[in-house]
Design an enzyme around this catalytic site. Structure first.
Site, PDB file in Angstrom:
ATOM      1  N   ARG A  23       0.835  -1.207   0.000  1.00 47.71           N
ATOM      2  CA  ARG A  23       0.000   0.000   0.000  1.00 47.71           C
ATOM      3  C   ARG A  23       0.867   1.254   0.000  1.00 47.71           C
ATOM      4  NH1 ARG A  23      -3.528   0.047   4.956  1.00 47.71           N
ATOM      5  NH2 ARG A  23      -2.237  -1.545   5.912  1.00 47.71           N
ATOM      6  N   SER A  49      -6.299   4.251   4.556  1.00 41.90           N
ATOM      7  CA  SER A  49      -6.014   2.815   4.493  1.00 41.90           C
ATOM      8  C   SER A  49      -5.403   2.404   3.159  1.00 41.90           C
ATOM      9  CB  SER A  49      -7.301   2.003   4.699  1.00 41.90           C
ATOM     10  OG  SER A  49      -7.816   2.229   5.983  1.00 41.90           O
ATOM     11  N   GLU A  70     -19.078   3.834  -3.527  1.00 44.50           N
ATOM     12  CA  GLU A  70     -18.187   3.234  -4.528  1.00 44.50           C
ATOM     13  C   GLU A  70     -18.804   3.242  -5.922  1.00 44.50           C
ATOM     14  OE1 GLU A  70     -19.152   1.757  -1.695  1.00 44.50           O
ATOM     15  OE2 GLU A  70     -17.345   2.015  -0.476  1.00 44.50           O
ATOM     16  N   PHE A  95     -15.270  -3.710  -1.995  1.00 48.92           N
ATOM     17  CA  PHE A  95     -16.184  -2.651  -2.438  1.00 48.92           C
ATOM     18  C   PHE A  95     -15.907  -2.241  -3.888  1.00 48.92           C
ATOM     19  CE2 PHE A  95     -15.271  -1.815   2.182  1.00 48.92           C
ATOM     20  CZ  PHE A  95     -16.355  -2.516   2.644  1.00 48.92           C
ATOM     21  N   HIS A 121      -6.523  -4.428   0.526  1.00 48.39           N
ATOM     22  CA  HIS A 121      -7.281  -5.261   1.457  1.00 48.39           C
ATOM     23  C   HIS A 121      -7.978  -6.423   0.764  1.00 48.39           C
ATOM     24  CE1 HIS A 121      -6.404  -1.729   3.792  1.00 48.39           C
ATOM     25  NE2 HIS A 121      -6.905  -2.252   4.898  1.00 48.39           N
ATOM     26  N   ASP A 129     -10.836  -7.995  10.596  1.00 45.43           N
ATOM     27  CA  ASP A 129     -12.152  -7.529  10.137  1.00 45.43           C
ATOM     28  C   ASP A 129     -13.057  -8.667   9.663  1.00 45.43           C
ATOM     29  OD1 ASP A 129     -12.070  -4.851  10.768  1.00 45.43           O
ATOM     30  OD2 ASP A 129     -11.180  -4.254   8.861  1.00 45.43           O
ATOM     31  N   ARG A 179      -3.589  -5.681   2.381  1.00 41.48           N
ATOM     32  CA  ARG A 179      -3.450  -4.798   3.546  1.00 41.48           C
ATOM     33  C   ARG A 179      -2.107  -5.067   4.225  1.00 41.48           C
ATOM     34  NH1 ARG A 179      -4.451  -6.419   8.879  1.00 41.48           N
ATOM     35  NH2 ARG A 179      -4.395  -4.673  10.330  1.00 41.48           N
TER      36      ARG A 179
END
Lengths: 326, 274
Positions: A23, A49, A70, A95, A121, A129, A179
Site C-alpha cells: 500500500r 487505508s 463506490e 467494495f 485489502h 475484520d 493490507r
C-alpha cells in the site's frame, strides 16, 4: 516428515522474512507520477487505508474523496476520464469490485474508460475484520470483464512497477493489493506486462503463484529441493491477459502444475491456468486457494496457515500431484 | 453557439423527432417510445438551441456535454443527433439490429454521445465526473444530463446527488423526466418518489419544476440554471408517450413500439396533428 516450523507462516517464518507494505509502495508511486497534471485520484472514505492520502497531501486539487459511495466513484471516474484524465480509483477490493461491479462493467469496461482500479485489502490477510471484508472473488469478477486487465503484484517493488505501467498505459486495469506487509520477493525490477516471471527454475513440477503466495512458493521450492524435488516457480503477476506460452511450456517441461493464490479456487489464477493447460497441453493440475468458503476473523498469518495458503499448503499440493510422500 | 435554431422551428423539429421515434422503434420491432416521446422537447431544445456543440467536430474539447442517464431513450437522442448532423439519418434504420452502430442503449462510440448508459443510475455519476473535470481544467463548458423518474429509485442517483452538491458543481444542469411511469407501472405505485423537487433541494441542489413539453419553460429554466451556486435540478413534468394518444400515460408503451402498420399510421397522424 514435514517440518511445520519451516513451512507454516506462524510462529517464526513470517518474522524471519523481510516484509514491505504494498500500500505504501502504491502511495509513493502515486506521488511520484502526480506531477503529471492529468493524474486524478478518487477514494471512497478509505484514503488513509489505501494510502491514496499520500497523493492527497501532495496534490489536494486532484484528489477527491467521494465518501462511502463506490458506485458513484466509478461513475465519476469514468466521466473524468473522458476529458483526458488518467484516473486512479481506490477502495478495498470487496467494495471496488463487489459493491461496484455493475458500474465497473458499464461505466468503466463497456465504456472503455481510462480508469485504473487499485484495490487494497484483498484476500484473507485483511485479518481481524473478517469475512465481510475478505474479498476472495475479485479476480474472477474483474477477469470476466471484456477490456479489463488484471494484475497482482508479488511485493512492494513489483507494485511500484505495475503502478507505473498502468499509469503509462490506457485503462481499464485492476490492480490487487494486500493490507498486510508482504515478504520481499524481488531485489530488482523484473515486471513485464503479460509475462510470467521464473523465480526458481525446476523440472519436476511447476508452481504458478500470484501475490503473497509467490513468496510462499519460493520457500516451498527450497524445501522441496532439499527433499529431492525440483520445483519451478512462476510469478504470474499479470492474471489477465495470462501468459499462455509460459504455462504451456511449463506443463510440457515439468508435467505437473500446482497453482497458489489468496483467492477462491474458482475463477482466479488456478482456474485460468487450468483452462490453458487443458486446452494447450493437458497434464495434472492442483489448485491451492480458498476452497469455496468465506474467511473469518483472526490474525493475517494465522488465517493464511489455517486455510493452507502457506508454503505448507503448497508442499501438500506438490505431494498430491507427484504422489511422492515428502 | 453553432447553428442554433429559432424557437419557431423547434416545434417543427420536435414533431420530426417524434415521427422518427415512432418509426425507428416500429422498424426495430423493439425499443422505448414512451420515455423518448416524453423527453423530446428537452433534447430538441438542448441540441438545437442551447448546447455549444459542433456536429462536424463531435469531440471538440470545449463543447457542452450531454449525458442521457436514462439510456433507453435512445430513439429520441439518436433522432436528435442525426437531425443535428452528427451522423447520417439512414443509420437510424439499423437501430437495435445486428452489426449496426446504434445499440439499444446509448453507447459512447456513437458520434455526439459522450457517456454510455443503460444500466440505470450510472449516468449522473458520469456527469458529475465531466463537470468536475471542467473545474479542474478551468474550462467553461457545461454538463447537461437527463435522468428518469423511475431511475431515481436507484440509490446511486442519490450518491451522485450528494456528490454534485458537495462539490458545488454549478456547471451541472440536470433534467428529471417526470413522466410518472416506469416499466411495471406508475412510479408512485411502485416506489413512492413524492416531491422530487423538495428531495433534491434537501440534497443541496437548486431545484425547480416546469412543463417539460413547453419550449418557453425549458428556455426559462435553463436561463435560471445558469445563475447561482451548485448543481441545478429541473423537474420536467412530462407525459409518457406524448403526442401519440394510445401511448400517452400508458405503461405498456414504456418498452413497446406501435404493434402494427395500422397503429404506426395512427401514431404518425397523431403527431402530425399536434
Amino acid at each position: 516428515m514435514m517440518m511445520s516450523s519451516e513451512l507454516n507462516w506462524q510462529p517464526d517464518l513470517i518474522n524471519k522474512l523481510e516484509k514491505k507494505s504494498v500500500r505504501e509502495a502504491y502511495g509513493n508511486t502515486l506521488v511520484s507520477i502526480g506531477s503529471d497534471k492529468s493524474v486524478v485520484v478518487l477514494d471512497a472514505d478509505l484514503s488513509t487505508s489505501t494510502h491514496t492520502s499520500m497523493f492527497q497531501k501532495k496534490y489536494p486539487d486532484r484528489f477527491f474523496n467521494v465518501g462511502i459511495s463506490e458506485n458513484n466513484m466509478m461513475g465519476v471516474a469514468s466521466g473524468l476520464s473522458w476529458t483526458g484524465k488518467k484516473v486512479f480509483v481506490s477502495s478495498f477490493a470487496i467494495f471496488a469490485t463487489g459493491r461496484a461491479y455493475d458500474f465497473v462493467r458499464q461505466s468503466v469496461c463497456y465504456s472503455d474508460s481510462d480508469v485504473r482500479i487499485v484495490a487494497t485489502h484483498a484476500g484473507l490477510t485483511v485479518g481481524e475484520d473478517g469475512a465481510t471484508h475478505q474479498m476472495l472473488e475479485d479476480i474472477g469478477l474483474m477477469s470476466g470483464l471484456p477490456r479489463m486487465r488484471v494484475m497482482v503484484p508479488a511485493d512492494a517493488l513489483e507494485t511500484e512497477q505495475i503502478i507505473r505501467y498502468v499509469y503509462d498505459n490506457r485503462g481499464p486495469f485492476y490492480v490487487r493489493l494486500s493490507r498486510e506487509k508482504v515478504p520481499v520477493v524481488h531485489d530488482s525490477e523484473t515486471f513485464r506486462y503479460g509475462r510470467a516471471e521464473t523465480i526458481v527454475d525446476g523440472s519436476d513440477v511447476t508452481i504458478i503463484a500470484a501475490g503473497i503466495l509467490v513468496s510462499a512458493a519460493k520457500v516451498a521450492a527450497s524445501y522441496l529441493k532439499k527433499k529431492g524435488i525440483s520445483a519451478r516457480v512462476l510469478n504470474m503477476a499479470t492474471i489477465k491477459p495470462i501468459d499462455r506460452d509460459a504455462i504451456e511450456k511449463s506443463a510440457r517441461e515439468t508435467g505437473r502444475v500446482v497453482t497458489a493464490e489468496e483467492h477462491s479456487i474458482y475463477n482466479g489464477l488456478g482456474s485460468r491456468v487450468a483452462e490453458v493447460v487443458a486446452e494447450r497441453y493437458p497434464v495434472p493440475v492442483k489448485r491451492l486457494g480458498v476452497n469455496d468458503v468465506f474467511g473469518e476473523s483472526g490474525k493475517s498469518w494465522e488465517l493464511m496457515d489455517k486455510y493452507g495458503l502457506s508454503p505448507m499448503g503448497i508442499v501438500n499440493k506438490v505431494e498430491e500431484i507427484t504422489k511422492v510422500t515428502i | 453557439m453553432h447553428g442554433s435554431v429559432e424557437s419557431a422551428n423547434l416545434e417543427e423539429i420536435a414533431r420530426e423527432v417524434r415521427k422518427s421515434i415512432v418509426k425507428m422503434t416500429y422498424e426495430a420491432k423493439s425499443g422505448h417510445p414512451g420515455g423518448s416521446l416524453s423527453a423530446t422537447e428537452i433534447l430538441t431544445y438542448l441540441y438545437f438551441s442551447e448546447m455549444n456543440i459542433d456536429p462536424a467536430n463531435p469531440n471538440w474539447p470545449e463543447r457542452d456535454r450531454f449525458v442521457l442517464s436514462k439510456g433507453h431513450a435512445t430513439p429520441a437522442l439518436y433522432s436528435v443527433l442525426s437531425m443535428r448532423g452528427f451522423f447520417d439519418p439512414s443509420l437510424l434504420h439499423g437501430f437495435r439490429k445486428i452489426n449496426s452502430l446504434l445499440q439499444g442503449h446509448v453507447v459512447n462510440h456513437v458520434p455526439g454521445i459522450d457517456i454510455t448508459a443503460g444500466s440505470l443510475g450510472q449516468g449522473l455519476s458520469n456527469a458529475v465526473g465531466l463537470a468536475l473535470a471542467a473545474r479542474i481544467d478551468k474550462k467553461n463548458y457545461r454538463v447537461f444530463a437527463m435522468i428518469g423518474d423511475g431511475e431515481a429509485d436507484e440509490g446511486s442517483i442519490w450518491e451522485a446527488a450528494l456528490s454534485a452538491a458537495h462539490l458545488k458543481l454549478s456547471n451541472l444542469i440536470v433534467f428529471l423526466d417526470r413522466n410518472m411511469i416506469q416499466l411495471d407501472g406508475f412510479t408512485e405505485e411502485i416506489l413512492t418518489l413524492g416531491d422530487l423537487e423538495a428531495k433534491f433541494r434537501s440534497f443541496g441542489w437548486a431545484a425547480t419544476t416546469i412543463d417539460g413539453h413547453s419550449f418557453a419553460e425549458i428556455r426559462k429554466a435553463i436561463e435560471w440554471a445558469k445563475t447561482g451556486e451548485g448543481p441545478k435540478m429541473i423537474i420536467a413534468r412530462t407525459v409518457k408517450g406524448k403526442g401519440v394518444k394510445f401511448m400517452e400515460n400508458n405503461p405498456e408503451y414504456h418498452g413497446k413500439p406501435a404493434p402494427n402498420e395500422e397503429k404506426l399510421k395512427e401514431a404518425l397522424r397523431d403527431i402530425e396533428g399536434m
